[in-house]
Design a protein around this motif. Sequence first.
Motif, short mmCIF file in Angstrom:
data_model
loop_
_atom_site.label_atom_id
_atom_site.label_comp_id
_atom_site.label_asym_id
_atom_site.label_seq_id
_atom_site.Cartn_x
_atom_site.Cartn_y
_atom_site.Cartn_z
N ASP A 182 2.16 -9.93 -4.92
CA ASP A 182 2.81 -9.42 -6.12
C ASP A 182 4.32 -9.66 -6.04
O ASP A 182 4.95 -9.32 -5.04
N ARG A 205 0.40 0.08 -8.32
CA ARG A 205 0.11 -0.76 -9.48
C ARG A 205 -0.32 -2.16 -9.08
O ARG A 205 0.05 -3.16 -9.73
N CYS A 206 -1.09 -2.25 -8.02
CA CYS A 206 -1.57 -3.54 -7.52
C CYS A 206 -2.65 -4.10 -8.46
O CYS A 206 -3.66 -3.43 -8.73
N GLY A 207 -2.46 -5.31 -8.95
CA GLY A 207 -3.41 -5.92 -9.86
C GLY A 207 -4.76 -6.18 -9.24
O GLY A 207 -5.80 -6.04 -9.89
N LYS A 234 -6.58 -2.91 -9.05
CA LYS A 234 -7.00 -2.53 -10.39
C LYS A 234 -8.25 -3.29 -10.81
O LYS A 234 -9.18 -2.71 -11.40
#
Length: 213
Positions: A46, A107-109, A112
């Motif tokens: 990220d 908020r790690c994609g 998620k």
Amino acid sequence: MTHLPEHLLNGYRNFMQGRYASESGRYVSLAREGQHPETMIVACCDSRSAPETIFDSGPGELFVLRNVANLVPPYEPDGEFHATSAALEFAVQSLKVKNIVVMGHGRCGGIKAALSNNAPLSPGDFIGKWMSMIGPAAETVASSTLMTSSERQTALERISIRYSLANLRTFPCVNILESKGRLTLYGAWFDISTGELWVMNKDTGDFERPELD
């Protein structure tokens, strides 16, 4: 016509006029003598959570491995291509790092996607396969109705760090050196929105804020 995006060339210009100009001797020394970092960081790719920035490190100080969701796979010497395992092997056996830090972030994609029933890629794609390593944990966390969606995300982000630390210990070179006190493993979690760093307590597994003077 340039062969790189203009913002990269501008950044390089600033680097040469700033950091490189002030640390040119250090770069020359690193080129001549090689790198000898004491710490390896396994971090997410990220763009918002760069370890070199977070830890204010200079050239040659950190050996950084970045991948989707900062995951470490288990030891599998099967003859396939294993980029993360290869970097780990190089850091431990060639560079002889003394510390390995697995650092997740808020908020790690990838996390998620693992929690979502509508993941952006199919299970047959690379990210779907990669994130399947924490599939059972993701299913357990996703099924909890007692947490909000953001609480579930934070929970899995931190669980995945503990998962990666456990997988690190499946590598013989890591397990042997740790048992001899020559290698220490750490877990950390970075909150992008607040800049807070949480460090995993080795005894309890809880994430705690370190005391800063």
